[in-house]
Design a protein around this motif. Structure first.
Motif, PDB file in Angstrom:
ATOM      1  N   LYS A 123     -41.445  22.735  52.064  1.00 58.45           N
ATOM      2  CA  LYS A 123     -41.152  24.065  52.583  1.00 58.45           C
ATOM      3  C   LYS A 123     -39.845  24.012  53.369  1.00 58.45           C
ATOM      4  O   LYS A 123     -39.673  23.145  54.231  1.00 58.45           O
ATOM      5  N   TYR A 125     -37.084  24.708  56.185  1.00 56.70           N
ATOM      6  CA  TYR A 125     -37.143  24.962  57.635  1.00 56.70           C
ATOM      7  C   TYR A 125     -38.388  24.360  58.302  1.00 56.70           C
ATOM      8  O   TYR A 125     -38.737  24.751  59.409  1.00 56.70           O
ATOM      9  N   VAL A 126     -39.051  23.429  57.648  1.00 55.13           N
ATOM     10  CA  VAL A 126     -40.155  22.708  58.283  1.00 55.13           C
ATOM     11  C   VAL A 126     -39.768  21.230  58.347  1.00 55.13           C
ATOM     12  O   VAL A 126     -39.511  20.610  57.310  1.00 55.13           O
ATOM     13  N   ILE A 275     -46.709  30.076  56.827  1.00 55.54           N
ATOM     14  CA  ILE A 275     -45.281  29.980  57.132  1.00 55.54           C
ATOM     15  C   ILE A 275     -44.521  30.803  56.095  1.00 55.54           C
ATOM     16  O   ILE A 275     -44.725  30.647  54.889  1.00 55.54           O
ATOM     17  N   VAL A 301     -43.640  31.936  61.557  1.00 54.66           N
ATOM     18  CA  VAL A 301     -44.907  31.210  61.615  1.00 54.66           C
ATOM     19  C   VAL A 301     -45.991  32.175  62.078  1.00 54.66           C
ATOM     20  O   VAL A 301     -45.882  32.757  63.164  1.00 54.66           O
ATOM     21  N   VAL A 314     -39.284  24.943  62.142  1.00 53.26           N
ATOM     22  CA  VAL A 314     -40.602  24.550  62.627  1.00 53.26           C
ATOM     23  C   VAL A 314     -40.661  23.027  62.682  1.00 53.26           C
ATOM     24  O   VAL A 314     -40.221  22.354  61.745  1.00 53.26           O
ATOM     25  N   SER A 316     -43.141  19.931  62.687  1.00 47.80           N
ATOM     26  CA  SER A 316     -44.513  19.522  62.401  1.00 47.80           C
ATOM     27  C   SER A 316     -44.765  18.182  63.072  1.00 47.80           C
ATOM     28  O   SER A 316     -44.214  17.157  62.681  1.00 47.80           O
TER      29      SER A 316
END
Length: 501
Positions: A123, A125-126, A275, A301, A314, A316
Motif C-alpha cells: 500500500k 504511503y504505509v 486505509i 486512515v 502511515v 506501521s
C-alpha cells in the motif's frame, strides 16, 4: 543437489543480528580451529558493544552495526556468506542460499529474527520500521511531512512518537494505555507528560506544556503539545535487514516540516479499519466517514473508533512475527502457538542438529517462575550466547545446564528519556489476582512499582534513576520474606540498600 555443495562447515549460523553474531562469537572462540559460517543477507552485522554486567542477571549494552569483515578479522576460522537463505534441507543437512550456492553443515543455528507485521502489503504511503534502511527511509519521508499516523504500542512506537519533532503525530493504540507491553497504566500516566514537554536536550525556550492525566475513555483522544502555535495544514508531497538496535533513532534527524516542536494526539482502544489514498477518499460514495479536517492529504486512515485522519504517511509499528518462512518447506519443524520454532532448554528444535535462538524461536521448556520470553535485544543476546555454548558442548561431549540468565527476566531500556528497568513478573504476568503492589511515584523523577506474592518480591518496574535495580534483583532472586517491612520497603526516607546489600 549434493553435487553443488561448495563447502561443508562444522557449524552454520543463519542471521547477522545480535542472536546470530553472539552465537558465532561463542562457537568461534570456544572452538578456534573449527570451521564456522555465518550466512547473513544484510550488508552489516549487529554486534554488542559497551557491555556491562549491572547485577547477577541485569545487563546493559549498546548495539553497533559493523561490516562482517570485523568479525572475520577477529575469528580466522569464520566465513561470512553474504546471502539470504533460499531453502533448508534438514535431512540432508544442506542450506541453499539465494545466490544459488549450497552449503553443508553438521550443526545449524537459525537466528533469522522476526519480520514486521505490516498493516497492509504494497500500500502506498504505509511505512513499516524494522531495520536500518526503513528507519532512514522514515527520516527522508518525515522531512516534508506535516502529519503522520503511527499505529502500534510497542517499543519502536514509543520511541518514535517521543523523538519526532516538527510534525503532528496521531498515535493509535489498541490498548487503554500507552506502552502496554512494558508497563501498567500507572507507569503510562507517569510518562505521558513527557509527550507534551520539550525534550531535555533542546535549547529553545521552554514552552508551556498542555496535557491531561485523566484516564481516557474508549473513543476519546488525549492530546499533548509543546507548542500551541500550529501552522495551517497544507497538502503534503507525495525487509531484509536485522532488527533495529536500542537507541535506533540516534544519529537520525526525525524532524518534519512544521515549526512547532511536538504535537502528539493519542487515540486509545482502536485499530485501523481501512486505509485510503486521496483518490479513493474522493471517489468514495460513502458520506458517513468524513476526514477530520478539510484539505487533501496523500493518505487517509479510518480507525475503528469511527474517526478518519488524513496524513502524509502511515507508520506501521504493530509488532513482529517470527521469520520462519525460509526454513519450513519440506521440513518438519514443530511450531509454537506464536509461530516461533519450538526449542528446548538446549536451544534444539524438533529437527536433527538444528538449533535456534532469538526472535525466530519460542522457549518451550518449563520456565522459571520469574522468567518469561519477550522478543527483546537482551534475550536475543542471551539466547545466542547459550545456543553457542550448547552447540560447542555437544561437539565436545560436555554436559551443560540452562544458563542462570533464564532464572529471572530482566531488561534495561530507555523510554521518553527515562531509564526503565523491568524485573521478573513486572506486570504480574500469570499471577492472576494472587499478588499485591507497592508504588512510589515522584512526578517527573521516578516511578517505582513492586509486585509481591506471599510477602516475597516477584517483579518490579523502575523508571528514572532509582539506583534500586541491584537491590531489587537480589530480593527477587533470594525470595526473602518481606512481610515485616510493609510499605517501608518503598519509603524514600528508608535506605533499603543498607537493609539488604
Amino acid at each position: 543437489m549434493t553435487d553443488r555443495i561448495r563447502k561443508t562447515f562444522k557449524f552454520v549460523v543463519v542471521g547477522g543480528g545480535i542472536a546470530g553474531v553472539t552465537c558465532v562469537e561463542q562457537l568461534s572462540s570456544r572452538l578456534p580451529s573449527t570451521d564456522v559460517a555465518l550466512i547473513t543477507a544484510g550488508p552489516h552485522i549487529k554486534a554488542v558493544s559497551n557491555y556491562k554486567q549491572v547485577a547477577k542477571v541485569l545487563e546493559e549494552f549498546d548495539v553497533e552495526e559493523q561490516p562482517p569483515s570485523v568479525l572475520q578479522e577477529k575469528f580466522p576460522n569464520l566465513t561470512v556468506i553474504p546471502s539470504a537463505v533460499n531453502t533448508l534441507h534438514t535431512q540432508s543437512h544442506l542450506v541453499e542460499t539465494a545466490d544459488g550456492h549450497v552449503y553443508g553443515y553438521e550443526k545449524l543455528c537459525i537466528c533469522s529474527g522476526a519480520r514486521p507485521k505490516l498493516l497492509t502489503q504494497g500500500k502506498p504511503y504505509v511505512l513499516g520500521i524494522r531495520d536500518t534502511d526503513s528507519a532512514q527511509e522514515f527520516q527522508t519521508q518525515l522531512t516534508n511531512a506535516k502529519r503522520i499516523v503511527v499505529i502500534g504500542n510497542g517499543g519502536i512506537a514509543l520511541e518514535l512518537v517521543y523523538e519526532v519533532e516538527g510534525c503532528e503525530v496521531i498515535w493509535a493504540v489498541k490498548d487503554s494505555a500507552i506502552g502496554n507491553t512494558f508497563f501498567d497504566a500507572g507507569a503510562a500516566q507517569f510518562l505521558i507528560p513527557s509527550l507534551g514537554a520539550d525534550k531535555p536536550e533542546r535549547t529553545a525556550p521552554c514552552k508551556r506544556a498542555r496535557y491531561t492525566t485523566e484516564d481516557p475513555t474508549a473513543g476519546e483522544a488525549q492530546t499533548f503539545t509543546a507548542d500551541r502555535h500550529m501552522r495551517g495544514r497544507d497538502s503534503g508531497p507525495t525487509e531484509a535487514g536485522s532488527a533495529l538496535g536500542p537507541d535506533w533513532h540516534q544519529g537520525l534527524v526525525l524532524k518534519g516540516a512544521e515549526r512547532a516542536s511536538r504535537r502528539v494526539s493519542v487515540e486509545y482502544q482502536c485499530e485501523v479499519e481501512q486505509i485510503f489514498t486521496s483518490e479513493e477518499m474522493l471517489n468514495s460514495q460513502s458520506q458517513t466517514h468524513r476526514p477530520d479536517t478539510e484539505g487533501t492529504w496523500p493518505v487517509y486512515v479510518r480507525l475503528t473508533n469511527g474517526k478518519t485522519f488524513g496524513c502524509d504517511f502511515v507508520v506501521s509499528a504493530t509488532g513482529v512475527t517470527p521469520n520462519t518462512e525460509p526454513f519450513l518447506h519440506g521440513n518438519n519443524f514443530a511450531l509454537a502457538d506464536d509461530g516461533g520454532l519450538r526449542i528446548d532448554d538446549h536451544m534444539v528444535t524438533s529437527e536433527p542438529d538444528v538449533y535456534a535462538a532469538g526472535d525466530v524461536c519460542t522457549a518451550c521448556w518449563e520456565h522459571s517462575p520469574l522468567w518469561q520470553q519477550m522478543r527483546l535485544w537482551t534475550q536475543a543476546r542471551q539466547m545466542g550466547w547459550h545456543a553457542g555454548r550448547c552447540m560447542a558442548a555437544r561437539v565436545l561431549s560436555e554436559a551443560i545446564e540452562l544458563d542462570f540468565c533464564f532464572e529471572l527476566f530482566s531488561h534495561i531500556t530507555k523510554f521518553f528519556n527515562y531509564k526503565v528497568v523491568l524485573l521478573g513478573k513486572f506486570n504480574a504476568q500469570g499471577l492472576g489476582s494472587d499478588y499485591e503492589l507497592l508504588l512510589r511515584c515522584t512526578k517527573g523523577q521516578e516511578y517505582v512499582k513492586v509486585v509481591l506474592q506471599g510477602g516475597r518480591m516477584v517483579g518490579a518496574v523502575l523508571i528514572g534513576e532509582t539506583d534500586l535495580e541491584e537491590t531489587f534483583e537480589n530480593l527477587i532472586l533470594n525470595q526473602m520474606d518481606l512481610t515485616a517491612y510493609g510499605e517501608d520497603l518503598l519509603n524514600p526516607n528508608v535506605d533499603i540498600e543498607d537493609y539488604f546489600d
